[in-house]
Structure formats: structure tokens, C-alpha cells
Design an enzyme around this catalytic site. Structure first.
Site, PDB file in Angstrom:
ATOM      1  N   HIS A  31     -10.252   0.089 -10.333  1.00  0.00           N
ATOM      2  CA  HIS A  31      -9.599   1.275  -9.378  1.00  0.00           C
ATOM      3  C   HIS A  31      -8.218   1.414  -9.400  1.00  0.00           C
ATOM      4  O   HIS A  31      -7.750   2.512  -9.622  1.00  0.00           O
ATOM      5  CB  HIS A  31     -10.006   0.654  -7.967  1.00  0.00           C
ATOM      6  CG  HIS A  31      -9.301   1.741  -7.085  1.00  0.00           C
ATOM      7  ND1 HIS A  31      -9.634   2.836  -6.640  1.00  0.00           N
ATOM      8  CD2 HIS A  31      -8.284   1.386  -6.075  1.00  0.00           C
ATOM      9  CE1 HIS A  31      -8.881   3.086  -5.750  1.00  0.00           C
ATOM     10  NE2 HIS A  31      -7.890   2.346  -5.234  1.00  0.00           N
ATOM     11  N   PHE A  32      -7.481   0.264  -9.713  1.00  0.00           N
ATOM     12  CA  PHE A  32      -6.185   0.279  -9.826  1.00  0.00           C
ATOM     13  C   PHE A  32      -5.611   1.184 -11.109  1.00  0.00           C
ATOM     14  O   PHE A  32      -4.642   1.987 -11.033  1.00  0.00           O
ATOM     15  CB  PHE A  32      -5.760  -0.966  -9.841  1.00  0.00           C
ATOM     16  CG  PHE A  32      -4.145  -1.049  -9.627  1.00  0.00           C
ATOM     17  CD1 PHE A  32      -3.453  -0.759  -8.569  1.00  0.00           C
ATOM     18  CD2 PHE A  32      -3.432  -1.711 -10.620  1.00  0.00           C
ATOM     19  CE1 PHE A  32      -1.985  -1.018  -8.338  1.00  0.00           C
ATOM     20  CE2 PHE A  32      -1.916  -1.957 -10.690  1.00  0.00           C
ATOM     21  CZ  PHE A  32      -1.322  -1.446  -9.371  1.00  0.00           C
ATOM     22  N   HIS A  33      -6.347   1.059 -12.086  1.00  0.00           N
ATOM     23  CA  HIS A  33      -6.146   1.633 -13.364  1.00  0.00           C
ATOM     24  C   HIS A  33      -6.494   3.070 -13.207  1.00  0.00           C
ATOM     25  O   HIS A  33      -6.137   4.188 -13.981  1.00  0.00           O
ATOM     26  CB  HIS A  33      -6.920   1.022 -14.694  1.00  0.00           C
ATOM     27  CG  HIS A  33      -6.132  -0.154 -15.084  1.00  0.00           C
ATOM     28  ND1 HIS A  33      -6.411  -1.434 -14.499  1.00  0.00           N
ATOM     29  CD2 HIS A  33      -5.293  -0.371 -16.040  1.00  0.00           C
ATOM     30  CE1 HIS A  33      -5.568  -2.383 -15.060  1.00  0.00           C
ATOM     31  NE2 HIS A  33      -4.908  -1.739 -15.858  1.00  0.00           N
TER      32      HIS A  33
ATOM     33  N   ARG B 220     -11.401 -10.826 -10.472  1.00  0.00           N
ATOM     34  CA  ARG B 220     -10.086 -10.192 -10.841  1.00  0.00           C
ATOM     35  C   ARG B 220      -8.960 -11.355 -11.553  1.00  0.00           C
ATOM     36  O   ARG B 220      -9.261 -12.391 -10.750  1.00  0.00           O
ATOM     37  CB  ARG B 220      -9.698  -9.287 -10.230  1.00  0.00           C
ATOM     38  CG  ARG B 220      -8.766  -9.686  -9.112  1.00  0.00           C
ATOM     39  CD  ARG B 220      -8.464  -8.943  -7.730  1.00  0.00           C
ATOM     40  NE  ARG B 220      -7.300  -7.955  -8.362  1.00  0.00           N
ATOM     41  CZ  ARG B 220      -6.649  -7.103  -7.374  1.00  0.00           C
ATOM     42  NH1 ARG B 220      -6.780  -7.423  -6.000  1.00  0.00           N
ATOM     43  NH2 ARG B 220      -5.483  -6.403  -7.939  1.00  0.00           N
ATOM     44  N   ARG B 221      -8.286 -10.995 -12.284  1.00  0.00           N
ATOM     45  CA  ARG B 221      -7.117 -11.840 -12.506  1.00  0.00           C
ATOM     46  C   ARG B 221      -7.630 -13.047 -13.219  1.00  0.00           C
ATOM     47  O   ARG B 221      -7.160 -14.288 -13.098  1.00  0.00           O
ATOM     48  CB  ARG B 221      -6.147 -12.159 -11.353  1.00  0.00           C
ATOM     49  CG  ARG B 221      -5.765 -11.140 -10.277  1.00  0.00           C
ATOM     50  CD  ARG B 221      -4.826 -11.774  -9.353  1.00  0.00           C
ATOM     51  NE  ARG B 221      -4.164 -10.701  -8.483  1.00  0.00           N
ATOM     52  CZ  ARG B 221      -4.792 -10.716  -7.391  1.00  0.00           C
ATOM     53  NH1 ARG B 221      -5.634 -11.203  -6.776  1.00  0.00           N
ATOM     54  NH2 ARG B 221      -4.231  -9.726  -6.473  1.00  0.00           N
TER      55      ARG B 221
ATOM     56  N   HIS C  61       0.752  -1.316   0.151  1.00  0.00           N
ATOM     57  CA  HIS C  61      -0.010   0.026  -0.140  1.00  0.00           C
ATOM     58  C   HIS C  61       0.875   1.276   0.122  1.00  0.00           C
ATOM     59  O   HIS C  61       0.523   2.185  -0.660  1.00  0.00           O
ATOM     60  CB  HIS C  61      -0.878   0.017   1.154  1.00  0.00           C
ATOM     61  CG  HIS C  61      -1.955   0.927   0.843  1.00  0.00           C
ATOM     62  ND1 HIS C  61      -3.065   1.029   0.177  1.00  0.00           N
ATOM     63  CD2 HIS C  61      -2.144   2.483   1.493  1.00  0.00           C
ATOM     64  CE1 HIS C  61      -3.822   2.190   0.033  1.00  0.00           C
ATOM     65  NE2 HIS C  61      -3.120   2.935   0.887  1.00  0.00           N
TER      66      HIS C  61
ATOM     67  N   TYR D 278       1.774   5.075  -2.809  1.00  0.00           N
ATOM     68  CA  TYR D 278       1.787   6.616  -2.414  1.00  0.00           C
ATOM     69  C   TYR D 278       3.364   6.808  -2.940  1.00  0.00           C
ATOM     70  O   TYR D 278       3.706   8.113  -3.240  1.00  0.00           O
ATOM     71  CB  TYR D 278       1.854   6.850  -0.850  1.00  0.00           C
ATOM     72  CG  TYR D 278       0.256   6.777  -0.605  1.00  0.00           C
ATOM     73  CD1 TYR D 278      -0.499   7.764  -0.932  1.00  0.00           C
ATOM     74  CD2 TYR D 278      -0.180   5.752   0.130  1.00  0.00           C
ATOM     75  CE1 TYR D 278      -1.728   7.670  -0.466  1.00  0.00           C
ATOM     76  CE2 TYR D 278      -1.575   5.489   0.502  1.00  0.00           C
ATOM     77  CZ  TYR D 278      -2.438   6.610   0.239  1.00  0.00           C
ATOM     78  OH  TYR D 278      -3.659   6.433   0.492  1.00  0.00           O
TER      79      TYR D 278
END
Length: 555
Positions: A380-382, A445-446, A229, A233
Site C-alpha cells: 500500500h505504501f508503495h 513486513r520488514r 500519518h 499528506y
């Protein structure tokens, strides 16, 4: 647009030797973008059900290449290239020793990247970018990842030495804001990457070599997310550096508050690390109290994000009104919408609004149960990395590369850069939107969905998989466009001088208190929170480890 093509100005230039080191990192970053982006396109085509991979290439092989190259290699190399140039520009030219550490770090990272990439391409390491056990990769893959981390520490050490040198030369003065931000980001990176280094060196490498029969899976995942995580950042803070320090200069305004910028970065440092359990909310073996604690700490990160939003839009409004903007939103029209150096990062900023909302959902226990391990998380990641961060990096590249190569961004390339950002935004809206909707419907996912056959669920999801393929194809066109611009800026753009824009602090801003640069205080708080959040649960994991999970064969 005048500032893009101005000629013969006495800009403060990054030293040519430091620029060469920075550009070496940037070259690798964009090579990773090309290969990783191609693999991403192929993934979306496979998921659509309309395409079969040739030559025996595996879906998860592609997924690993895509994740490792874009989430780990593209980001790490671009960030280090940018940070080297930023420190050289604001704290002074690196010494020979500091620059040598940079080159040692670069080559260590590059050897590691090559080793890991070869194993993935040989289908010996199709373990995704999270490389979760019990999926096992070839030991060379893990050694390669370890070298990438160690190389980053070596390169980072040179920049930290430059910062300490500046502080000794200028006692009692706040360091240059951009250099300060780089050091905060490096500090966070070094602290958090200790977790993944321990996982790889003491668990995954011995296991992949056959020295141990088993490893503690829960401990392995915990060590990864202790790193995983804050990694988000580590990607995001360089984008914040561009927003806080560079964008005000580009739009002709001033930094709203130096103190607020430093405070937000220090808050990111102390609250971004002890939060990994919010990625492990569904896992047994972790007491609910510690999950709750880390969810609370995760939500604290919202505070510096809101401080950043306030600071940026205050800067925009003040400048817009200086240019004659009237009414509630008249200032918005006055911003430089024809300057790619502003427009491209601004689109990334706008994407962070839904991305941040999705992050709050992911970190919230009850709502996380709905979307956990679905393709919602991928969407969300993208939005966060592949839109907010990547578009800001593209926008920075449009002035950073010309500055380092002695060239200029022409009006034609500036226009193409804005077109590229719009193409990217359209493609990502389609692809990420489809991922979010399919995730709410339970699509995992995946997965390439080949195992679901003609089930009712697969039929419901297929339309969204086709939409992902459409969005992914548009995104790949965006990758081709940005690579064309980058190649032009490196080798073919007209010779000239391009400014490395550094904003000045508003004369109305409060004086920066030196407590914000008292590392003893902030590091003590950071270490205390980490120990408080992790000591007891990790001790429980060690005490209750499965039989044989730690035993070496030759013991």
C-alpha cells in the site's frame, strides 16, 4: 507538444536566485532517489532468497537507508524545492531575508541528513525509517533527524513570510492559489512535525546518550504517529497542487473551481493530524473510544480526496469536449496523451484509486486485523508514495527543472519520460501486487524471511518474493531512466525558455469566499480537534507510564 519546445516567449520566470535555491533542494532529492532506490533493489533480491548481501551489509541496514532516503529525504527536499519555486512564481520574488532563511534551512537539513546517513551506513542506526524504540540508534542519527526537521521549519518560515507580505500588500483579495496551497501544506507540516521533534529531542536523544535508562515506548510511538500519518499528506498535497493548478494549464483547460480547491486543502489540514491512532489499533494502553474517534476522523479525509477526484475529472471532461470529444467517454481520447507533463502525473492519479481503497482497509479496525504488520502495508505504501506521489513529482520535474535551468524538454526526452512512467507502472504493479497478495497470506513486513527456513509458510511466500524482486528490478530500471532524463535536463538539454504553467480559474466558477483564507477559524478548528483527540489518551499514558521510564540517571 508545442508548449514544450516553444521559443522566445515572455514567460513569467522564477527569479534566478530563487531558482538556484530550489534546484539545490532538487539535486539532493534525486541523489537520495539513486541511493535509496539501489537499496530497495537489493532488499527485494534478498527477500527472493536468491541473493546474499556482500561485505557484511545487513538487511535492516539497507531497509533503513531505503526508508529514510526515499520516504523522508527525497520527498522533503523535492517538496521544498517545488514550493520555493511555486511561491516565487505566484507571490513574487523572495526578499533577501526570506531567501537567506531558505539557504539556512537547506544547509541545516543537509548537515542533518549527512549525519544520519553516516550512522546508518556505519550500521549504528539500523532502526528503519520509523525508528521505533526499543530499537536504539546512535545519538548522532537522532540529532541528524532533528536537524532535518528544524531546517525545514527555518526554510518554511521564509515562505510564510512571503505569503504574509503578499496578504498585506493585497488586502481583501484571495492569495494566489498555488501559494495558498503551499502555506496550508507548510502549516500542516510544522504542526505535525512538533510530535516527532518532541519524541526525538526529549526521549530518543537522552536515551541514546545514556542519560535515561528507559523511555515510555507507547508515548514514543504515539508521538511518531501523530507525525507519521500527516506526513503522508505532506507528500500528497504537493501532488494535489500539480493536479489542481498545473495540469489544467498543460492540457489547455482551466481550473474547475478555486474555492473547491481551497476547501479541500483546508479539510486536509484539519482532518489529517488527529488520526495517528489508526496506526496503533492493535496496541494496548489506548482506550478503544479514542481509537474509534481517530478512525472516524481518518475516514473524513476521504471527503477532500473525492472533491479532488471530482474537480480533476470535471476539468478533463470539459477540456476533452472542447476539443471535440463525443459520447460518454469520447473526451478521454482528446487529452494530450503524448505529453509527458500530463501522462506521467495521470498514471499517478490512476494509482491513487487502489491506493486509497487500501488505505480505507488499513484504517478500518476489523479489516486492519487481517493485514496489520504484514507486507500488504508495504505494498500500500508503495502505491501511495512510490507511485501516486513520486510519478507526479517526476512529471513536475519535466517542466520545473527546464524552467529553473533555462532549458527545454526535447521531443526525445518527452518520449523517454513516457516510457519511463510505463516501466515504473509495470514494475510497481508486479511488486506491489505481490506484496498485497503475500500480505493477505500472512507474510510479515520488514522481514528478509531468512528466519523461516524451509517452513510451509516460507514455501508459500517464496513465489511472491521472487515476483517482488522482478518488479523491484524493473523499478530500478525506471530509476536509471528518470535520472538520465534529469541529468540531461540540468546540464545537456538545449537552451531555451520553458513555461512554469499556472492554470486560470474557469469563468463559470463561483467567487472564492474569503472565509477559506481566515486562518483564525481553520487553525482554531485544527487545534481543537488535536486537543480533543490526544489530550486524554496522552495524559493516561503519562499517568500510567512504566516505572523508571522517565527517570534520569543523574536525578
Amino acid at each position: 507538444m508545442a508548449t514544450i519546445t516553444e521559443k522566445a516567449q515572455s514567460f513569467v520566470k522564477v527569479d534566478r536566485r530563487d531558482g538556484k535555491l530550489a534546484m539545490a533542494h532538487i539535486h539532493v532529492a534525486f541523489i537520495a532517489l539513486l541511493i535509496g532506490g539501489l537499496c530497495g533493489l537489493l532488499q527485494t533480491l534478498v527477500r527472493s532468497g536468491q541473493f546474499t548481501l556482500p561485505w557484511g551489509i545487513g538487511y535492516y541496514q539497507l531497509l533503513t537507508v531505503h526508508g529514510v532516503l526515499l520516504a523522508l529525504i527525497l520527498t522533503t527536499y523535492f517538496i521544498f524545492g517545488f514550493q520555493i519555486a511555486a511561491v516565487s512564481r505566484t507571490a513574487g520574488t523572495l526578499t533577501d531575508k526570506q531567501r537567506m532563511l531558505g539557504w539556512i534551512g537547506f544547509w541545516t537539513m543537509t548537515i542533518g541528513t549527512t549525519a544520519a546517513a553516516v550512522m546508518v551506513l556505519l550500521n549504528e542506526a539500523s532502526v528503519l525509517y520509523t525508528f521505533y524504540a526499543p530499537l536504539q540508534a546512535h545519538w548522532i542519527f537522532y540529532v541528524g533527524l532533528a536537524l532535518v526537521v528544524v531546517g525545514s521549519w527555518i526554510g518554511g518560515a521564509g515562505l510564510i513570510m512571503k505569503y504574509r507580505e503578499w496578504r498585506k500588500t493585497n488586502p481583501g483579495e484571495p492569495s494566489p492559489l498555488l501559494t495558498f496551497m503551499v502555506i496550508v501544506n507548510l502549516t500542516m507540516w510544522i504542526i505535525c512535525s512538533l510530535g516527532v521533534a518532541v519524541e526525538v529531542v526529549f526521549q530518543l536523544i537522552p536515551w541514546s546518550l545514556g542519560w535515561v535508562d528507559k523511555i515510555d515506548i507507547l508515548l514514543s510511538r504515539t508521538l511518531f504517529w501523530y507525525f507519521g500519518h500527516p506526513l503522508v499528506y505532506f507528500w500528497l498535497l504537493p501532488a494535489y497542487m500539480v493536479w489542481y493548478v498545473i495540469i489544467p494549464k498543460i492540457i489547455g483547460g482551466k481550473i474547475y473551481s478555486d474555492a473547491l480547491a481551497r476547501l479541500s486543502f483546508m479539510l486536509f489540514l484539519i482532518f489529517s493530524i488527529p488520526v495517528g491512532f489508526h496506526h496503533q489499533l492493535t496496541e494496548p494502553g489506548i482506550d478503544s473510544f479514542w481509537k474509534y474517534l481517530q478512525v472516524v476522523l481518518t475516514m473524513m479525509v476521504v471527503i477532500p480526496s473525492l472533491l479532488t477526484a471530482f474537480s480533476m475529472f470535471a476539468t478533463f471532461e470539459i477540456r476533452g469536449r472542447q476539443l471535440g470529444g463525443k459520447g460518454l467517454f469520447g473526451w478521454f481520447k482528446k487529452l494530450p496523451w503524448k505529453d509527458a507533463r500530463f501522462v506521467v502525473p495521470f498514471i499517478g492519479m490512476a494509482a491513487f484509486i487502489p491506493a486509497g481503497a487500501g488505505g480505507i482497509i488499513n484504517a478500518s479496525n476489523q479489516m486492519n486485523q487481517v493485514v496489520h504488520n504484514t507486507i500488504w502495508v508495504t505494498g500500500h505504501f508503495h502505491l501511495t508514495l512510490a507511485t501516486t506521489v513520486v510519478l507526479t513529482f517526476f512529471g513536475a520535474a519535466y517542466w520545473l527543472i527546464p524552467h529553473l535551468t533555462g532549458r527545454v524538454l526535447t521531443k526525445q526526452m518527452n518520449k523517454l519520460a513516457i516510457i519511463q512512467a510505463i516501466v515504473w507502472a509495470v514494475g510497481m504493479s508486479i511488486m506491489s501486487g505481490a506484496m498485497h497478495i503475500a500480505g493477505l497470506m500472512g507474510a510479515p513486513r520488514r522481514s528478509d524471511f531468512s528466519t523461516y527456513g524451509d517452513s510451509a509458510q516460507a514455501t508459500d511466500w517464496i513465489g511472491y518474493q521472487i515476483a517482488q524482486a522482478v518488479g523491484g528490478t524493473i523499478l530500478f530500471i525506471g530509476i536509471i531512466l528518470v535520472l538520465y532524463i534529469i541529468v540531461h535536463l540540468v546540464w545537456f538539454a538545449p537552451k531555451g525558455e520553458t513555461e512554469f504553467p499556472i492554470g486560470e480559474v474557469s469563468e463559470n466558477a463561483e467567487k472564492t469566499p474569503m472565509v477559506l483564507e481566515n486562518w483564525k477559524i481553520w487553525l482554531t478548528i485544527c487545534i481543537f480537534l488535536i486537543l480533543f483527540a490526544y489530550t486524554v489518551p496522552v495524559f493516561d499514558m503519562l499517568q500510567n507510564a512504566p516505572p523508571g521510564s522517565k527517570g534520569y540517571k543523574f536525578w
